[in-house]
Design a protein around this motif. Structure first.
Motif, PDB file in Angstrom:
ATOM      1  N   PHE A  73      -1.811  -9.656  -1.615  1.00 16.31           N
ATOM      2  CA  PHE A  73      -0.594  -9.291  -2.334  1.00 16.31           C
ATOM      3  C   PHE A  73      -0.429  -7.772  -2.294  1.00 16.31           C
ATOM      4  CE2 PHE A  73      -2.057 -13.229  -4.381  1.00 16.31           C
ATOM      5  CZ  PHE A  73      -0.913 -14.001  -4.255  1.00 16.31           C
ATOM      6  N   ALA A  74       0.754  -7.341  -2.650  1.00 16.86           N
ATOM      7  CA  ALA A  74       0.990  -5.901  -2.747  1.00 16.86           C
ATOM      8  C   ALA A  74       0.092  -5.327  -3.824  1.00 16.86           C
ATOM      9  CB  ALA A  74       2.456  -5.641  -3.082  1.00 16.86           C
ATOM     10  N   GLY A  75      -0.478  -4.170  -3.548  1.00 19.54           N
ATOM     11  CA  GLY A  75      -1.367  -3.529  -4.516  1.00 19.54           C
ATOM     12  C   GLY A  75      -2.476  -2.768  -3.833  1.00 19.54           C
ATOM     13  N   LYS A  76      -3.457  -2.339  -4.610  1.00 20.20           N
ATOM     14  CA  LYS A  76      -4.567  -1.542  -4.093  1.00 20.20           C
ATOM     15  C   LYS A  76      -5.853  -2.364  -4.119  1.00 20.20           C
ATOM     16  CE  LYS A  76      -2.630   2.925  -5.469  1.00 20.20           C
ATOM     17  NZ  LYS A  76      -2.345   3.348  -4.088  1.00 20.20           N
ATOM     18  N   TYR A  77      -6.631  -2.239  -3.044  1.00 21.62           N
ATOM     19  CA  TYR A  77      -7.887  -2.951  -2.897  1.00 21.62           C
ATOM     20  C   TYR A  77      -8.968  -1.954  -2.480  1.00 21.62           C
ATOM     21  CZ  TYR A  77      -4.775  -7.000  -2.767  1.00 21.62           C
ATOM     22  OH  TYR A  77      -3.811  -7.932  -3.069  1.00 21.62           O
ATOM     23  N   THR A  78     -10.217  -2.270  -2.803  1.00 20.36           N
ATOM     24  CA  THR A  78     -11.332  -1.398  -2.445  1.00 20.36           C
ATOM     25  C   THR A  78     -11.932  -1.835  -1.110  1.00 20.36           C
ATOM     26  OG1 THR A  78     -11.884  -0.958  -4.750  1.00 20.36           O
ATOM     27  CG2 THR A  78     -13.609  -0.537  -3.118  1.00 20.36           C
ATOM     28  N   ILE A  79     -11.947  -0.879  -0.165  1.00 18.44           N
ATOM     29  CA  ILE A  79     -12.655  -1.112   1.093  1.00 18.44           C
ATOM     30  C   ILE A  79     -14.076  -0.580   0.922  1.00 18.44           C
ATOM     31  CG2 ILE A  79     -12.677  -0.736   3.588  1.00 18.44           C
ATOM     32  CD1 ILE A  79      -9.793   0.278   3.339  1.00 18.44           C
ATOM     33  N   SER A  80     -15.049  -1.404   1.146  1.00 21.88           N
ATOM     34  CA  SER A  80     -16.446  -0.974   1.098  1.00 21.88           C
ATOM     35  C   SER A  80     -17.068  -1.159   2.471  1.00 21.88           C
ATOM     36  CB  SER A  80     -17.249  -1.777   0.068  1.00 21.88           C
ATOM     37  OG  SER A  80     -16.748  -1.578  -1.219  1.00 21.88           O
ATOM     38  N   ALA A  81     -17.841  -0.165   2.893  1.00 16.91           N
ATOM     39  CA  ALA A  81     -18.598  -0.268   4.141  1.00 16.91           C
ATOM     40  C   ALA A  81     -20.060  -0.025   3.797  1.00 16.91           C
ATOM     41  CB  ALA A  81     -18.107   0.739   5.168  1.00 16.91           C
ATOM     42  N   VAL A  82     -20.929  -0.918   4.221  1.00 14.21           N
ATOM     43  CA  VAL A  82     -22.355  -0.826   3.913  1.00 14.21           C
ATOM     44  C   VAL A  82     -23.125  -0.700   5.221  1.00 14.21           C
ATOM     45  CG1 VAL A  82     -24.321  -1.912   2.787  1.00 14.21           C
ATOM     46  CG2 VAL A  82     -22.021  -2.232   1.861  1.00 14.21           C
ATOM     47  N   TYR A  83     -23.773   0.451   5.393  1.00 18.27           N
ATOM     48  CA  TYR A  83     -24.610   0.670   6.581  1.00 18.27           C
ATOM     49  C   TYR A  83     -26.001   0.122   6.309  1.00 18.27           C
ATOM     50  CZ  TYR A  83     -27.371   3.191  10.103  1.00 18.27           C
ATOM     51  OH  TYR A  83     -28.245   3.508  11.113  1.00 18.27           O
TER      52      TYR A  83
ATOM     53  N   ASN B 279     -16.922   3.893  -0.023  1.00 14.96           N
ATOM     54  CA  ASN B 279     -15.710   3.165  -0.400  1.00 14.96           C
ATOM     55  C   ASN B 279     -14.461   3.991  -0.113  1.00 14.96           C
ATOM     56  OD1 ASN B 279     -17.291   1.067  -1.508  1.00 14.96           O
ATOM     57  ND2 ASN B 279     -17.397   2.130  -3.482  1.00 14.96           N
ATOM     58  N   ASN B 280     -13.364   3.275   0.011  1.00 19.48           N
ATOM     59  CA  ASN B 280     -12.053   3.917   0.052  1.00 19.48           C
ATOM     60  C   ASN B 280     -11.023   2.880  -0.356  1.00 19.48           C
ATOM     61  OD1 ASN B 280     -10.070   5.941   0.445  1.00 19.48           O
ATOM     62  ND2 ASN B 280     -11.301   6.814   2.103  1.00 19.48           N
ATOM     63  N   THR B 281      -9.754   3.200  -0.227  1.00 19.55           N
ATOM     64  CA  THR B 281      -8.701   2.337  -0.757  1.00 19.55           C
ATOM     65  C   THR B 281      -7.827   1.750   0.343  1.00 19.55           C
ATOM     66  OG1 THR B 281      -8.635   3.652  -2.787  1.00 19.55           O
ATOM     67  CG2 THR B 281      -6.733   2.239  -2.334  1.00 19.55           C
ATOM     68  N   LEU B 282      -7.589   0.441   0.225  1.00 15.54           N
ATOM     69  CA  LEU B 282      -6.620  -0.250   1.077  1.00 15.54           C
ATOM     70  C   LEU B 282      -5.381  -0.494   0.219  1.00 15.54           C
ATOM     71  CD1 LEU B 282      -5.560  -1.912   3.486  1.00 15.54           C
ATOM     72  CD2 LEU B 282      -6.851  -3.865   2.570  1.00 15.54           C
ATOM     73  N   THR B 283      -4.283   0.108   0.602  1.00 13.01           N
ATOM     74  CA  THR B 283      -3.024  -0.057  -0.132  1.00 13.01           C
ATOM     75  C   THR B 283      -2.118  -0.985   0.662  1.00 13.01           C
ATOM     76  OG1 THR B 283      -3.201   2.180  -1.055  1.00 13.01           O
ATOM     77  CG2 THR B 283      -1.044   1.115  -1.136  1.00 13.01           C
ATOM     78  N   ILE B 284      -1.792  -2.129   0.069  1.00  9.57           N
ATOM     79  CA  ILE B 284      -0.887  -3.078   0.715  1.00  9.57           C
ATOM     80  C   ILE B 284       0.523  -2.833   0.175  1.00  9.57           C
ATOM     81  CG2 ILE B 284      -0.293  -5.506   1.008  1.00  9.57           C
ATOM     82  CD1 ILE B 284      -2.725  -4.629   2.595  1.00  9.57           C
ATOM     83  N   LYS B 285       1.396  -2.522   1.079  1.00  5.21           N
ATOM     84  CA  LYS B 285       2.776  -2.206   0.705  1.00  5.21           C
ATOM     85  C   LYS B 285       3.680  -3.427   0.881  1.00  5.21           C
ATOM     86  CE  LYS B 285       3.018   1.034   3.767  1.00  5.21           C
ATOM     87  NZ  LYS B 285       3.539   2.169   4.581  1.00  5.21           N
TER      88      LYS B 285
ATOM     89  N   SER C  83      -3.122   2.407   4.445  1.00  2.24           N
ATOM     90  CA  SER C  83      -1.898   2.014   3.765  1.00  2.24           C
ATOM     91  C   SER C  83      -1.062   1.240   4.771  1.00  2.24           C
ATOM     92  CB  SER C  83      -1.135   3.248   3.260  1.00  2.24           C
ATOM     93  OG  SER C  83       0.051   2.860   2.606  1.00  2.24           O
ATOM     94  N   ALA C  84      -0.791  -0.037   4.465  1.00  2.81           N
ATOM     95  CA  ALA C  84      -0.099  -0.878   5.451  1.00  2.81           C
ATOM     96  C   ALA C  84       0.623  -2.016   4.750  1.00  2.81           C
ATOM     97  CB  ALA C  84      -1.108  -1.432   6.460  1.00  2.81           C
ATOM     98  N   TYR C  85       1.473  -2.682   5.512  1.00  2.00           N
ATOM     99  CA  TYR C  85       2.125  -3.880   5.021  1.00  2.00           C
ATOM    100  C   TYR C  85       1.186  -5.066   5.211  1.00  2.00           C
ATOM    101  CZ  TYR C  85       6.421  -1.195   4.648  1.00  2.00           C
ATOM    102  OH  TYR C  85       7.355  -0.248   4.285  1.00  2.00           O
ATOM    103  N   GLN C  86       1.608  -6.236   4.775  1.00  2.00           N
ATOM    104  CA  GLN C  86       0.748  -7.422   4.855  1.00  2.00           C
ATOM    105  C   GLN C  86       0.659  -7.906   6.292  1.00  2.00           C
ATOM    106  OE1 GLN C  86       3.380  -8.902   1.973  1.00  2.00           O
ATOM    107  NE2 GLN C  86       1.817  -9.269   0.430  1.00  2.00           N
TER     108      GLN C  86
END
Length: 576
Positions: free
Chosen positions: A240-250, A262-268, A185-188
């Motif tokens: 932009f502000a909102g929620k994005y999907t972080i995906s990591a593929v091993y 997967n997890n969530t990137l929240t842009i504040k 969770s972070a700013y731009q």
């Protein structure tokens, strides 16, 4: 053949004996002497008989021996062997299994040795017991894939030897892994994407393989796994502000399986914005729209917002300003319309009309959760993008204590024609060489543009030709002015980027030509100092840093050339 030879030999011996008897029985009146040839013949016949008798004995023994072997083979049972498919994890032990049975009766064979092979290479052997032979085989040296298993049986007692006619399959699966991705969770700004990969069974950190990071399915970076950890610095300033999907593929290895987590990137963003921040963003957005860059985002303060969200904020700011208040405006998220309908006629909206428009927009967006594709006014329907543009103009000339009283408006297709050839091009020039040469050069550019289907006109030559018509608002609202300069003047660049000049310019486009026969090139120049004959800039003005970037950031563009076709092509590129 052998019997015939023996019979012939015996007949020869009998004939010889009969001859001897005949000789012994002759009368004395006959000659009793006989020569050595006859004796030798008899002797040779006797030897032949002895040799043939010896051959008979030898062949008889061989026949007896062969009959014994045939009797033994005929007494063994034909066998059939099969090997079983096996599935295991890499680096584990797997029991290879072979089964041997009488091919006729199906009873299990017993005794003897079974040799096991993997991909044709001998790996071990085992004794057959009650039809079964097993061998514990280590797969530590193998990677995850399919292999063949075959075997050879030695035979034992009544059971004949055999080998497999059909290979079995050894399937080695990679060791299961587990991966976790950190939520953010972070700013731009720049953020650190992190993932951890371990052996699923024992939790051991893995050190081989790669991890690919993705944001909403788009790859943003690839890194090597190191002691179970992978990290990548990602610039989220464009999100932009909102929620994005972080995906990591091993990627996995020959030993360990691949994995995706997967997890969530929240842009504040800021929760609310000041009037000053909203007005500055409106000016920046107006500059882009008037440069024919119809963008869908704007930076407010430090936050990058969708223009539909910004339309709502401008509407609230105008409504508040009309009430004599300028409190902070909270951000809300909306959907953008899929299209717009603009039938607006050229004219002027009063403050009461555009304040009413702002209130209607607020009401619509609050109830529909989306921006309107058009709104009704006295001058016709205003399309979505034209609403945004009109409100940027209103806020540009307003202050925190003053709301402009009127706003001129135009149809969107007039401001942004789909066909660039509908824009009229006007060309001016500084005094560069001589009036005749400068005019001739302008006319060559006019001709080149006309040959490409554009309408172009020479306006004039002189030191102030580049701004006189703009200040006077003589040109049509969607016109293009091309200004040719014999030198790069920092004061001119500064002047055309002031808010007063840009408001007068409005939706007209302005392109600069720096004549390479007399001017310097401003491209990549870190500093352009004030000209020695600049008597119009503020006394505090000394020059401009990175003049090419400064000029373009205000919606203008330029070319450094003296080639007519190059200049004409760059003008067309700019207005298209």
């Amino acid at each position: 053949m052998l019997i015939l030879t023996i019979l012939l030999s015996i007949s020869a011996v009998s004939a010889a004996e009969n001859s001897t008897s005949d000789l012994n029985g002759v009368s004395d009146t006959q000659d009793n002497s006989y020569d050595d040839t006859t004796i030798n013949t008899v002797s040779s016949s006797s030897k032949s008989i002895n040799m043939e008798e010896s051959k008979v004995n030898t062949n008889t023994k061989q026949i007896s021996k062969d009959n014994t072997a045939q009797t033994k083979t005929a007494s063994q049972h034909t066998t059939k062997m099969t090997v079983s498919d096996r599935v295991a994890y890499v680096s584990s032990n797997v029991n290879l299994l072979a089964t041997v049975a009488d091919k006729t009766t199906g009873t299990y064979a017993n005794g003897g040795t079974v040799v096991f092979k993997v991909n044709g290479i001998t790996v071990g052997k085992s004794t057959l017991t009650n039809g079964k032979a097993t061998y514990k085989y280590s797969t530590a040296s193998l990677s995850a894939k399919n292999y063949t298993i075959s075997a050879v049986y030695s035979g034992s007692g009544i059971y004949a030897s055999t080998k497999t006619t059909k290979d079995a399959k050894l399937t080695l699966m990679p060791i299961a892994t587990k991966m976790t991705v950190s939520a953010i969770s972070a700013y731009q700004t720049k953020v650190l994407l992190k993932a951890t990969v371990v052996d699923k069974v024992n939790g051991k950190y893995l050190s081989d393989g790669k991890v690919v990071f993705k944001i909403d399915g788009k790859t943003v970076g690839t890194v090597n796994l190191d002691d179970g950890k992978a990290s990548f610095t990602y610039d989220a300033s464009d999100l932009f502000a909102g929620k994005y999907t972080i995906s990591a593929v091993y990627s996995g290895t020959g030993t360990y399986s691949s994995y995706r987590a997967n997890n969530t990137l929240t842009i504040k963003t800021q929760s609310s914005f000041t009037f000053s921040q909203i007005r500055d963003a409106a000016i920046a957005l107006r500059t882009q729209y008037e440069a024919n860059n119809v963008i869908d985002y704007v930076t407010v303060g430090t936050s990058k917002l969708h223009v539909q969200d910004f339309l709502y904020m401008m509407s609230v700011a105008i409504k508040n300003l009309n009430s004599g208040k300028t409190p902070n405006v909270s951000i809300k998220n909306f959907k953008a319309p899929s299209s717009q309908t603009d039938t607006l006629k050229e004219g002027t909206l009063t403050s009461s009309e555009f304040v009413s428009l702002a209130k209607n927009i607020i009401s619509y967006m609050d109830s529909k959760s989306t921006a309107p594709s058009s709104m009704s006014t006295r001058l016709g329907n205003i399309g979505y993008y034209n609403m945004i543009y009109i409100f940027t103009k209103i806020l540009d000339v307003s202050t925190s204590s003053y709301l402009v009283t009127t706003c001129s408006v135009y149809n969107w297709k007039v401001l942004h024609p789909s066909n660039p050839k509908s824009r009229i091009i006007y060309i001016t020039s500084d005094n560069i060489f001589s009036t005749s040469k400068d005019v001739a050069f302008i006319n060559q550019i006019v001709k080149a543009l006309e040959n490409k289907g554009y309408e172009a006109h020479m306006v004039g030559v002189g030191p102030n030709a580049h701004n006189t018509k703009i200040w006077g608002k003589v040109y049509p609202i969607n016109a293009v002015q091309v200004s040719i300069f014999g030198g790069a003047d920092a004061g001119v660049i500064y002047d055309v980027c002031t808010r007063s000049f840009m408001r007068a310019k409005a939706n007209r486009m302005l392109f600069f030509v720096y004549h390479s026969g007399s001017s310097i090139d401003i491209t990549n120049r870190t500093w352009l100092k004030r000209a020695h004959d600049d008597n119009y800039s503020p006394s505090s003005f000394t020059g401009i840093a990175y003049p090419d970037v400064y000029l373009k950031s205000h919606g203008y563009d330029y070319v450094y050339s003296s080639d007519v076709n190059t200049i004409a092509n760059r003008i067309i590129e700019y207005i298209s």
